[in-house]
Write a protein that holds these residues in place. Sequence first.
Motif, PDB file in Angstrom:
ATOM      1  N   HIS A  66      32.420  50.395  24.126  1.00 10.88           N
ATOM      2  CA  HIS A  66      33.296  51.105  22.977  1.00 10.88           C
ATOM      3  C   HIS A  66      32.296  51.556  21.476  1.00 10.88           C
ATOM      4  O   HIS A  66      32.622  52.394  20.661  1.00 10.88           O
ATOM      5  CB  HIS A  66      34.484  50.313  22.536  1.00 10.88           C
ATOM      6  CG  HIS A  66      35.730  50.555  21.911  1.00 10.88           C
ATOM      7  ND1 HIS A  66      36.006  50.126  21.032  1.00 10.88           N
ATOM      8  CD2 HIS A  66      35.938  51.870  21.834  1.00 10.88           C
ATOM      9  CE1 HIS A  66      37.027  51.029  20.237  1.00 10.88           C
ATOM     10  NE2 HIS A  66      37.460  52.149  20.804  1.00 10.88           N
ATOM     11  N   ALA A  67      31.729  49.919  21.555  1.00 12.44           N
ATOM     12  CA  ALA A  67      31.117  50.493  19.876  1.00 12.44           C
ATOM     13  C   ALA A  67      29.962  51.015  19.645  1.00 12.44           C
ATOM     14  O   ALA A  67      29.521  51.660  18.941  1.00 12.44           O
ATOM     15  CB  ALA A  67      30.519  48.794  19.728  1.00 12.44           C
ATOM     16  N   GLY A  68      29.492  51.546  21.211  1.00 11.79           N
ATOM     17  CA  GLY A  68      28.115  51.916  21.517  1.00 11.79           C
ATOM     18  C   GLY A  68      26.810  51.713  20.873  1.00 11.79           C
ATOM     19  O   GLY A  68      25.840  52.161  20.534  1.00 11.79           O
ATOM     20  N   ILE A  69      26.960  50.156  20.621  1.00 17.25           N
ATOM     21  CA  ILE A  69      25.882  49.476  20.642  1.00 17.25           C
ATOM     22  C   ILE A  69      24.554  48.314  21.837  1.00 17.25           C
ATOM     23  O   ILE A  69      26.070  47.667  22.455  1.00 17.25           O
ATOM     24  CB  ILE A  69      26.106  48.864  18.680  1.00 17.25           C
ATOM     25  CG1 ILE A  69      27.079  47.187  19.148  1.00 17.25           C
ATOM     26  CG2 ILE A  69      25.953  49.281  18.517  1.00 17.25           C
ATOM     27  CD1 ILE A  69      26.774  46.180  18.692  1.00 17.25           C
ATOM     28  N   PRO A  70      23.448  47.927  21.273  1.00 14.25           N
ATOM     29  CA  PRO A  70      23.233  47.105  22.826  1.00 14.25           C
ATOM     30  C   PRO A  70      24.052  45.373  22.136  1.00 14.25           C
ATOM     31  O   PRO A  70      23.900  45.001  21.060  1.00 14.25           O
ATOM     32  CB  PRO A  70      21.340  47.294  22.847  1.00 14.25           C
ATOM     33  CG  PRO A  70      21.713  47.870  21.392  1.00 14.25           C
ATOM     34  CD  PRO A  70      22.805  48.546  20.718  1.00 14.25           C
ATOM     35  N   ALA A  71      23.478  44.789  23.331  1.00 15.31           N
ATOM     36  CA  ALA A  71      23.410  43.465  22.847  1.00 15.31           C
ATOM     37  C   ALA A  71      22.828  42.743  22.043  1.00 15.31           C
ATOM     38  O   ALA A  71      22.835  41.648  21.671  1.00 15.31           O
ATOM     39  CB  ALA A  71      24.156  42.774  24.270  1.00 15.31           C
ATOM     40  N   THR A  72      21.835  43.284  21.961  1.00 11.70           N
ATOM     41  CA  THR A  72      21.013  42.640  20.841  1.00 11.70           C
ATOM     42  C   THR A  72      20.996  42.917  19.612  1.00 11.70           C
ATOM     43  O   THR A  72      20.213  41.923  18.892  1.00 11.70           O
ATOM     44  CB  THR A  72      19.147  43.090  21.086  1.00 11.70           C
ATOM     45  OG1 THR A  72      19.256  44.273  21.984  1.00 11.70           O
ATOM     46  CG2 THR A  72      18.913  42.622  23.180  1.00 11.70           C
ATOM     47  N   ASP A  73      21.919  43.904  19.082  1.00 14.15           N
ATOM     48  CA  ASP A  73      22.100  43.931  18.100  1.00 14.15           C
ATOM     49  C   ASP A  73      23.235  43.310  17.013  1.00 14.15           C
ATOM     50  O   ASP A  73      23.599  42.904  16.214  1.00 14.15           O
ATOM     51  CB  ASP A  73      23.132  45.570  17.640  1.00 14.15           C
ATOM     52  CG  ASP A  73      22.117  46.328  17.615  1.00 14.15           C
ATOM     53  OD1 ASP A  73      20.709  46.371  17.149  1.00 14.15           O
ATOM     54  OD2 ASP A  73      22.457  47.769  17.913  1.00 14.15           O
ATOM     55  N   ILE A  74      23.979  42.355  18.592  1.00 15.17           N
ATOM     56  CA  ILE A  74      24.530  41.392  18.224  1.00 15.17           C
ATOM     57  C   ILE A  74      23.796  40.049  17.558  1.00 15.17           C
ATOM     58  O   ILE A  74      22.976  39.436  18.151  1.00 15.17           O
ATOM     59  CB  ILE A  74      25.739  40.589  19.132  1.00 15.17           C
ATOM     60  CG1 ILE A  74      26.533  42.236  19.714  1.00 15.17           C
ATOM     61  CG2 ILE A  74      26.836  39.550  18.765  1.00 15.17           C
ATOM     62  CD1 ILE A  74      26.998  42.298  18.231  1.00 15.17           C
ATOM     63  N   ASP A  75      24.367  39.863  16.470  1.00  8.19           N
ATOM     64  CA  ASP A  75      24.273  38.380  15.521  1.00  8.19           C
ATOM     65  C   ASP A  75      24.670  36.737  16.394  1.00  8.19           C
ATOM     66  O   ASP A  75      23.752  36.245  15.982  1.00  8.19           O
ATOM     67  CB  ASP A  75      24.248  38.417  14.110  1.00  8.19           C
ATOM     68  CG  ASP A  75      23.424  39.811  13.552  1.00  8.19           C
ATOM     69  OD1 ASP A  75      21.958  39.584  14.554  1.00  8.19           O
ATOM     70  OD2 ASP A  75      24.382  39.607  12.565  1.00  8.19           O
ATOM     71  N   ALA A  76      25.886  36.830  17.023  1.00 11.24           N
ATOM     72  CA  ALA A  76      27.279  35.840  16.972  1.00 11.24           C
ATOM     73  C   ALA A  76      27.784  36.367  18.090  1.00 11.24           C
ATOM     74  O   ALA A  76      28.257  37.296  18.266  1.00 11.24           O
ATOM     75  CB  ALA A  76      26.730  35.194  15.523  1.00 11.24           C
TER      76      ALA A  76
END
Length: 323
Positions: A66-76
């Motif tokens: 939904h956000a259109g981002i990969p998991a590697t863009d998540i910090d926590a």
Amino acid sequence: MTRAVPIGIGHYLPARVVENAEFEAKIDTSDEWIRSRSGIERRHFAADGELTSDLAIHAAKDALNHAGIPATDIDAIVLATSTPDQTFPSTATKVQAALGMNGGFAFDVQAVCAGFPYALSTANAMIVAGQAKRILVIGAETFSRIMDWNDRTTSVLFGDGAGALIIEAQECEGTNADRGILSTELKSDGKYNDILYVDGGVSSTQTTGVLRMEGREVFKHAVAKLAEAGESALEKIGLHGDDVDWIVPHQANLRIIKKTAQIMGVPMERVVVTVQDHGNTSAASIPLALSVAVKRGQVKQGDLLLTEAIGGGLAWGAVVLRW
């Protein structure tokens, strides 16, 4: 100022749907009895071998899409649950590994049904403090694993599911018109421990235990404390119930939802209700309901939301955010 702004939402429900009628053959209850006392018509149960982490992973992937981002863009990852896969390590770290996050950090929060407001408040504080830029906040539960199936007053109320919300640090004007989290309110009172609890634990019985609840007492405290927390969170930023576009409450009981909305002066037309289809999914219920509401076009960008929940402890809380 820095706000924690929502950029993605997702949810997951196990495939097995359990209608009220399924309980009629097992315990002294009926579809009418369950509906009249809770508003619940059906719920989902996890399959054999399907873990809380599995539900959380599905919900997280839905939110990332939904956000259109990969998991590697998540910090926590901050994951709220009372039904973890293991005593340790945290269920959040299993989600972290499954998503392919090779950096950042992950941990669990345990505040039972109030777990999501607690987790979201924690994540918000880390965003505002500059400790992380994007945080995946998850509520995930398999309460079907801690039910006493002979207790008709509790076994019919709970279900399994997961919801996930991604929040991102964004610079905003510092007014109530900002998108993102505007206010939080957290409370607990341990003297009510015995009205909602699980009768097992690592250091006490060395067993998992099952859920025990004094329904009338919980109902009484839930209505008063949810309304109080919601009003307090709004008052912190100079707002009132009239300003709220949507209440997204903990989906525990339709009577509690209606009574709390009445006290706050918010008509039911502005309350998101999914309890009839999901039952009480504890820490998962708010993000699950929010995800459903967003994806069916009920909640739109710019809407002011009030989320609130209460659970064992007693622990309760509320979060005000603009979608």
